[in-house]
Design a protein around this motif. Structure first.
Motif, PDB file in Angstrom:
ATOM      1  N   ASP A 144       0.820  -1.209   0.000  1.00  0.00           N
ATOM      2  CA  ASP A 144       0.000   0.000   0.000  1.00  0.00           C
ATOM      3  C   ASP A 144       0.859   1.266   0.000  1.00  0.00           C
ATOM      4  O   ASP A 144       0.454   2.301   0.496  1.00  0.00           O
ATOM      5  CB  ASP A 144      -0.950   0.006   1.196  1.00  0.00           C
ATOM      6  CG  ASP A 144      -0.208  -0.009   2.524  1.00  0.00           C
ATOM      7  OD1 ASP A 144       0.986  -0.358   2.532  1.00  0.00           O
ATOM      8  OD2 ASP A 144      -0.821   0.339   3.547  1.00  0.00           O
ATOM      9  N   GLY A 145       2.022   1.188  -0.595  1.00  0.00           N
ATOM     10  CA  GLY A 145       2.983   2.290  -0.575  1.00  0.00           C
ATOM     11  C   GLY A 145       2.753   3.301  -1.666  1.00  0.00           C
ATOM     12  O   GLY A 145       1.663   3.455  -2.199  1.00  0.00           O
ATOM     13  N   PHE A 146       3.812   4.004  -2.022  1.00  0.00           N
ATOM     14  CA  PHE A 146       3.745   5.070  -3.008  1.00  0.00           C
ATOM     15  C   PHE A 146       4.962   5.003  -3.920  1.00  0.00           C
ATOM     16  O   PHE A 146       5.937   4.307  -3.642  1.00  0.00           O
ATOM     17  CB  PHE A 146       3.710   6.441  -2.315  1.00  0.00           C
ATOM     18  CG  PHE A 146       4.995   6.773  -1.607  1.00  0.00           C
ATOM     19  CD1 PHE A 146       6.011   7.430  -2.276  1.00  0.00           C
ATOM     20  CD2 PHE A 146       5.185   6.403  -0.283  1.00  0.00           C
ATOM     21  CE1 PHE A 146       7.210   7.720  -1.626  1.00  0.00           C
ATOM     22  CE2 PHE A 146       6.375   6.694   0.366  1.00  0.00           C
ATOM     23  CZ  PHE A 146       7.383   7.352  -0.308  1.00  0.00           C
ATOM     24  N   MET A 147       4.896   5.744  -5.009  1.00  0.00           N
ATOM     25  CA  MET A 147       6.029   5.912  -5.916  1.00  0.00           C
ATOM     26  C   MET A 147       5.987   7.334  -6.448  1.00  0.00           C
ATOM     27  O   MET A 147       4.937   7.804  -6.886  1.00  0.00           O
ATOM     28  CB  MET A 147       5.966   4.930  -7.085  1.00  0.00           C
ATOM     29  CG  MET A 147       7.074   5.137  -8.106  1.00  0.00           C
ATOM     30  SD  MET A 147       6.939   4.015  -9.510  1.00  0.00           S
ATOM     31  CE  MET A 147       7.518   2.516  -8.763  1.00  0.00           C
ATOM     32  N   VAL A 148       7.125   8.028  -6.364  1.00  0.00           N
ATOM     33  CA  VAL A 148       7.242   9.379  -6.907  1.00  0.00           C
ATOM     34  C   VAL A 148       8.512   9.440  -7.748  1.00  0.00           C
ATOM     35  O   VAL A 148       9.410   8.621  -7.602  1.00  0.00           O
ATOM     36  CB  VAL A 148       7.281  10.448  -5.790  1.00  0.00           C
ATOM     37  CG1 VAL A 148       5.968  10.489  -5.025  1.00  0.00           C
ATOM     38  CG2 VAL A 148       8.442  10.238  -4.852  1.00  0.00           C
ATOM     39  N   GLY A 149       8.581  10.414  -8.616  1.00  0.00           N
ATOM     40  CA  GLY A 149       9.764  10.582  -9.442  1.00  0.00           C
ATOM     41  C   GLY A 149      10.931  11.154  -8.653  1.00  0.00           C
ATOM     42  O   GLY A 149      10.786  11.557  -7.505  1.00  0.00           O
ATOM     43  N   LEU A 150      12.095  11.176  -9.301  1.00  0.00           N
ATOM     44  CA  LEU A 150      13.285  11.757  -8.671  1.00  0.00           C
ATOM     45  C   LEU A 150      13.115  13.263  -8.596  1.00  0.00           C
ATOM     46  O   LEU A 150      13.086  13.949  -9.612  1.00  0.00           O
ATOM     47  CB  LEU A 150      14.541  11.435  -9.479  1.00  0.00           C
ATOM     48  CG  LEU A 150      15.093  10.038  -9.363  1.00  0.00           C
ATOM     49  CD1 LEU A 150      16.332   9.897 -10.251  1.00  0.00           C
ATOM     50  CD2 LEU A 150      15.429   9.685  -7.938  1.00  0.00           C
ATOM     51  N   GLN A 151      12.979  13.746  -7.408  1.00  0.00           N
ATOM     52  CA  GLN A 151      12.865  15.176  -7.152  1.00  0.00           C
ATOM     53  C   GLN A 151      13.429  15.441  -5.775  1.00  0.00           C
ATOM     54  O   GLN A 151      13.565  14.518  -4.980  1.00  0.00           O
ATOM     55  CB  GLN A 151      11.410  15.619  -7.239  1.00  0.00           C
ATOM     56  CG  GLN A 151      10.505  14.921  -6.235  1.00  0.00           C
ATOM     57  CD  GLN A 151       9.065  15.352  -6.374  1.00  0.00           C
ATOM     58  OE1 GLN A 151       8.777  16.405  -6.934  1.00  0.00           O
ATOM     59  NE2 GLN A 151       8.156  14.570  -5.867  1.00  0.00           N
ATOM     60  N   PRO A 152      13.769  16.671  -5.483  1.00  0.00           N
ATOM     61  CA  PRO A 152      14.308  16.966  -4.150  1.00  0.00           C
ATOM     62  C   PRO A 152      13.322  16.565  -3.060  1.00  0.00           C
ATOM     63  O   PRO A 152      12.109  16.706  -3.213  1.00  0.00           O
ATOM     64  CB  PRO A 152      14.524  18.479  -4.177  1.00  0.00           C
ATOM     65  CG  PRO A 152      14.699  18.803  -5.624  1.00  0.00           C
ATOM     66  CD  PRO A 152      13.813  17.843  -6.355  1.00  0.00           C
ATOM     67  N   LEU A 153      13.842  16.060  -1.962  1.00  0.00           N
ATOM     68  CA  LEU A 153      13.023  15.620  -0.834  1.00  0.00           C
ATOM     69  C   LEU A 153      12.148  16.762  -0.333  1.00  0.00           C
ATOM     70  O   LEU A 153      11.000  16.551   0.042  1.00  0.00           O
ATOM     71  CB  LEU A 153      13.912  15.094   0.292  1.00  0.00           C
ATOM     72  CG  LEU A 153      13.215  14.572   1.544  1.00  0.00           C
ATOM     73  CD1 LEU A 153      12.282  13.418   1.195  1.00  0.00           C
ATOM     74  CD2 LEU A 153      14.227  14.130   2.579  1.00  0.00           C
ATOM     75  N   SER A 154      12.637  17.969  -0.386  1.00  0.00           N
ATOM     76  CA  SER A 154      11.875  19.123   0.114  1.00  0.00           C
ATOM     77  C   SER A 154      10.616  19.377  -0.702  1.00  0.00           C
ATOM     78  O   SER A 154       9.684  20.009  -0.230  1.00  0.00           O
ATOM     79  CB  SER A 154      12.747  20.367   0.122  1.00  0.00           C
ATOM     80  OG  SER A 154      13.204  20.646  -1.183  1.00  0.00           O
ATOM     81  N   THR A 155      10.545  18.889  -1.953  1.00  0.00           N
ATOM     82  CA  THR A 155       9.360  19.108  -2.787  1.00  0.00           C
ATOM     83  C   THR A 155       8.428  17.907  -2.807  1.00  0.00           C
ATOM     84  O   THR A 155       7.404  17.955  -3.469  1.00  0.00           O
ATOM     85  CB  THR A 155       9.762  19.447  -4.238  1.00  0.00           C
ATOM     86  OG1 THR A 155      10.456  18.330  -4.790  1.00  0.00           O
ATOM     87  CG2 THR A 155      10.602  20.687  -4.304  1.00  0.00           C
ATOM     88  N   GLN A 156       8.741  16.836  -2.091  1.00  0.00           N
ATOM     89  CA  GLN A 156       7.894  15.641  -2.112  1.00  0.00           C
ATOM     90  C   GLN A 156       6.468  15.949  -1.694  1.00  0.00           C
ATOM     91  O   GLN A 156       5.537  15.467  -2.293  1.00  0.00           O
ATOM     92  CB  GLN A 156       8.466  14.548  -1.197  1.00  0.00           C
ATOM     93  CG  GLN A 156       9.739  13.936  -1.687  1.00  0.00           C
ATOM     94  CD  GLN A 156       9.566  13.076  -2.920  1.00  0.00           C
ATOM     95  OE1 GLN A 156       8.506  12.541  -3.192  1.00  0.00           O
ATOM     96  NE2 GLN A 156      10.622  12.946  -3.682  1.00  0.00           N
ATOM     97  N   SER A 157       6.285  16.767  -0.683  1.00  0.00           N
ATOM     98  CA  SER A 157       4.929  17.050  -0.213  1.00  0.00           C
ATOM     99  C   SER A 157       4.203  18.069  -1.085  1.00  0.00           C
ATOM    100  O   SER A 157       2.999  18.158  -1.048  1.00  0.00           O
ATOM    101  CB  SER A 157       4.968  17.543   1.226  1.00  0.00           C
ATOM    102  OG  SER A 157       5.736  18.717   1.308  1.00  0.00           O
ATOM    103  N   SER A 158       4.936  18.831  -1.888  1.00  0.00           N
ATOM    104  CA  SER A 158       4.284  19.857  -2.702  1.00  0.00           C
ATOM    105  C   SER A 158       3.669  19.288  -3.959  1.00  0.00           C
ATOM    106  O   SER A 158       2.874  19.946  -4.605  1.00  0.00           O
ATOM    107  CB  SER A 158       5.282  20.958  -3.069  1.00  0.00           C
ATOM    108  OG  SER A 158       6.238  20.472  -3.979  1.00  0.00           O
ATOM    109  N   GLY A 159       4.046  18.065  -4.339  1.00  0.00           N
ATOM    110  CA  GLY A 159       3.402  17.417  -5.473  1.00  0.00           C
ATOM    111  C   GLY A 159       3.947  17.809  -6.826  1.00  0.00           C
ATOM    112  O   GLY A 159       3.257  17.661  -7.811  1.00  0.00           O
TER     113      GLY A 159
END
Length: 178
Positions: A144-159
């Motif tokens: 039930d996890g997630f997958m996001v692209g390579l982006q700075p950790l600081s922008t993970q929550s901003s979408g």
């Protein structure tokens, strides 16, 4: 029979040199570099080994466990199915594009991320071709996890590029091992 003559003067030579220089300058400015054409992403640092890859992830704000590093060669599929198209859309949203690498062998480097907020087991995959980062993802190993692209950790929550391709499984990673 017609005979044509041409008198070569210093003025003609100078004009020819200027025209050639202008043509070369125009070609340099108008033709994008190979890296820009294939990935669309800004130039990344050269990735020669797992240590360089770990440093790249650290520039994005991730702390990695270098002892957990895995490296293997995979082939990007020649034609993308619907799932891989969605995965590539996530890559495009983060400044990468795998379409130019279809059918090519690349290196897949996987690291465990130790500082991802709110999650226990988070992994980062980085795709490398010719010592350049061409894509990748950060994801949880849980069902039930997630997958996001390579982006700075600081922008993970901003979408920035995470809202596009949140996934509940690792179905994006249907690489063909070499």
């Amino acid at each position: 029979m017609n005979i044509y003559t041409f008198r070569l003067t210093k003025k003609h030579i100078a004009a020819a040199i200027l025209a050639a220089a202008a043509l070369i300058a125009l070609l340099i400015l108008l033709i994008p570099s190979r890296e820009t054409r294939q990935t669309g992403a800004p130039a990344e640092p050269r990735i020669r080994d797992q240590t360089d890859c770990a440093r790249f992830l650290e520039t994005l704000g991730y702390q990695v466990d270098e002892d957990s590093a895995e490296c293997r060669r995979v082939v990007i599929p020649r034609s993308f199915d619907a799932v891989y198209e969605t995965y590539n859309e996530m890559q495009k949203a983060c400044g990468y594009d795998l379409a130019g690498f279809a059918g090519k062998r690349v290196e897949l480097m996987t690291f465990e991320i130790t500082n991802y907020p709110g999650e226990e087991t988070v992994l980062a995959d980085v795709l490398v071709c010719r010592k350049k980062v061409i894509g990748g993802a950060v994801y949880t190993a849980s069902v039930d996890g997630f997958m996001v692209g390579l982006q700075p950790l600081s922008t993970q929550s901003s979408g920035d590029c995470s809202d596009l391709a949140r996934s509940r499984s690792r179905t994006f990673f249907r690489y063909c091992p070499v």
